[in-house]
Structure formats: structure tokens, C-alpha cells
Design a protein around this motif. Sequence first.
Motif, mmCIF file in Angstrom:
data_model
loop_
_atom_site.group_PDB
_atom_site.id
_atom_site.type_symbol
_atom_site.label_atom_id
_atom_site.label_comp_id
_atom_site.label_asym_id
_atom_site.label_seq_id
_atom_site.Cartn_x
_atom_site.Cartn_y
_atom_site.Cartn_z
ATOM 1 N N GLY A 182 0.808 -1.208 0.000
ATOM 2 C CA GLY A 182 0.000 0.000 0.000
ATOM 3 C C GLY A 182 0.847 1.265 0.000
ATOM 4 N N GLY A 201 -4.749 1.389 -0.129
ATOM 5 C CA GLY A 201 -4.571 0.087 -0.752
ATOM 6 C C GLY A 201 -4.355 -1.054 0.220
ATOM 7 N N GLY A 203 -6.105 -0.979 3.507
ATOM 8 C CA GLY A 203 -7.236 -1.054 4.424
ATOM 9 C C GLY A 203 -6.860 -0.911 5.880
ATOM 10 N N THR A 223 -10.493 -0.890 1.439
ATOM 11 C CA THR A 223 -9.094 -1.055 1.057
ATOM 12 C C THR A 223 -8.375 0.279 0.865
ATOM 13 N N GLN A 224 -9.053 1.216 0.175
ATOM 14 C CA GLN A 224 -8.389 2.471 -0.158
ATOM 15 C C GLN A 224 -8.648 3.517 0.935
ATOM 16 N N SER A 242 -12.318 7.007 2.946
ATOM 17 C CA SER A 242 -11.838 6.007 1.987
ATOM 18 C C SER A 242 -12.329 6.377 0.595
ATOM 19 N N GLN A 251 -13.499 -5.533 -8.158
ATOM 20 C CA GLN A 251 -12.882 -5.029 -6.930
ATOM 21 C C GLN A 251 -13.935 -4.453 -5.986
ATOM 22 N N ASP A 255 -15.099 -5.330 -2.211
ATOM 23 C CA ASP A 255 -14.800 -4.239 -1.269
ATOM 24 C C ASP A 255 -16.033 -3.344 -1.165
#
Length: 278
Positions: A182, A201, A203, A223-224, A242, A251, A255
Motif C-alpha cells: 500500500g 490500498g 485497508g 481497502t483504499q 476512503s 474489486q 470491497d
Amino acid sequence: MLGEGPTYDQHTGTAWWFDILGRKLFEADIETGVVKSHQLPQMASVLARVDDDRQIIATETGLHLRQVKTGALELVTPIEANSPDTRSNDGRVHPCGALWVGTMGISAEPGAGAIYHVARGVVSVLFDKISIPNAICFSPDGAIAYFTDTAINKLMRVDIDPETALPLGEPRVFFDHSDGDGGLDGAVCDADGVIWNARWGAGCVDAYSPEGKRIKTLAVPATQTSCPAFVGANADRLLVTSAREGMSTEQLDNDPKAGMTFVLDHPVKGRFEPAYLL
């Protein structure tokens, strides 16, 4: 789409954050959970209190004075106003009332951005050729600034004048994450000098000691993860934004909370943000 720039006004118990690409400003009452959305005419990414009636926000053209009651905007300090290919990104107010704010290419073009120091409307370039400026925050005594270029993934530290927030020397590497999972994103520094950094990236939000050691990692269900802020009457909780930007349908299916904004249960020793001095 791209949650960023969270902050908290302890005078009203209100958290604020942006959807940069959606050109929206969100306003949340932390105690009741009521959230309002305000449409903006430009992409914006940083908000700071000025006084009871006014805020300053950083947009793709510079610093705008915002009337809290009406949402009316007035450009007061142009920053790259004539550059249609760049926008504001991360930023934070220093205890002296000056602002550090970064710019970047709209498509994250390499080296297209910079980090600026703004004090009473006077704009100075601190660091240029920045791709994705992030993690701007300051130590409790105002004598150290931290920042990163997410494209390089090294958290930097530089000594600064506590009276002006201007650098006193050259930046040096505080934590090298160039080979890690990340990317280093937004950050805040707590009352003990611990830096809480959102890791895009991966989380999570990581905590780094003042000595530059990673001492804790808090999981975030998106995640982001992009940026934390201290919220609550005692600044003892972390709000984390996020993003959904750039994610494929597959994705997003894996997510489902991408783009949501969270409050984490883990207690922290946070600090309230200072006001921007016009």
C-alpha cells in the motif's frame, strides 16, 4: 468516489470531509450521526476553521473563504489558479495559523505538484516536483513537520520554526515504506507525538512513534483508506475516509464499503485542529 481531507470543529461537534472528484463537502454531527452533503463548484480537499462564521477551503484554484451558514465561496488566495491540470490534495494548519497545502496533477502526473506554505495570504513553495502530496501534519510543539509523496512512499520529517511553520533545514526520511504494502496517505499527529497514517490500498491506519517505529495497525473495512482525523468532544476517536476511485466492478464487489467514511473504536489521544489565521 474519493473521500479525503477530514477535520473536526470542536466548537460545533462537527466533522467535515470531501469527495474530491465528486466536488462535494460532507458535514457530520458526530454525536447524532446526521450527515449533510454540500455541492461545490470545484474540486476541493482541505478545510479549516477561521471563526464561528467562516472556514477556509483549498480547491483546484486556491484558498476560498467559505461562509458556514450559506456555503458562499470567495477566492482569497490563488494557488495554481491558472493551471487546469492540477488540484489541491492534502493539507493541514500549523498551530501558528499558517497552512501547509499540497497540489498534484489531476491524473497524478509524476512531479506535477508541490507543497506550499501559506501565511496571511502569502504563498511560498516549500517542496516542488511532488507527485502525490500527503501525510502533512505537525508535532504537538509545532517544531516538526511530516509529509510524504505517496509515489515515493517515504514519510519525511523536517524541523520547522514553531513561530512560522517554515523549515529550518532539509527533510530526512522518518519511515521508509517504499517496499511495503500500500501507499502512505493522509496523517494526523496526536498529543503524544504519535503519527496516525492511513495506508491507501492496505485497508488500515498505522501508528508511528516519534522515533519512527510502526507501533500499531488498525484495520479499516475499506481497502483504499485515505486520511484520518481526531473527532469527538475529547478528540479521542479516529474518523477515516476512503475511496472507490479506480476500482473495477470486481474489486468493488469484493470491497463493498469502499468510499465510506468510518469512526474507529480504538481510543486515541488526539488534538483539536488550530484555526487558519487570515
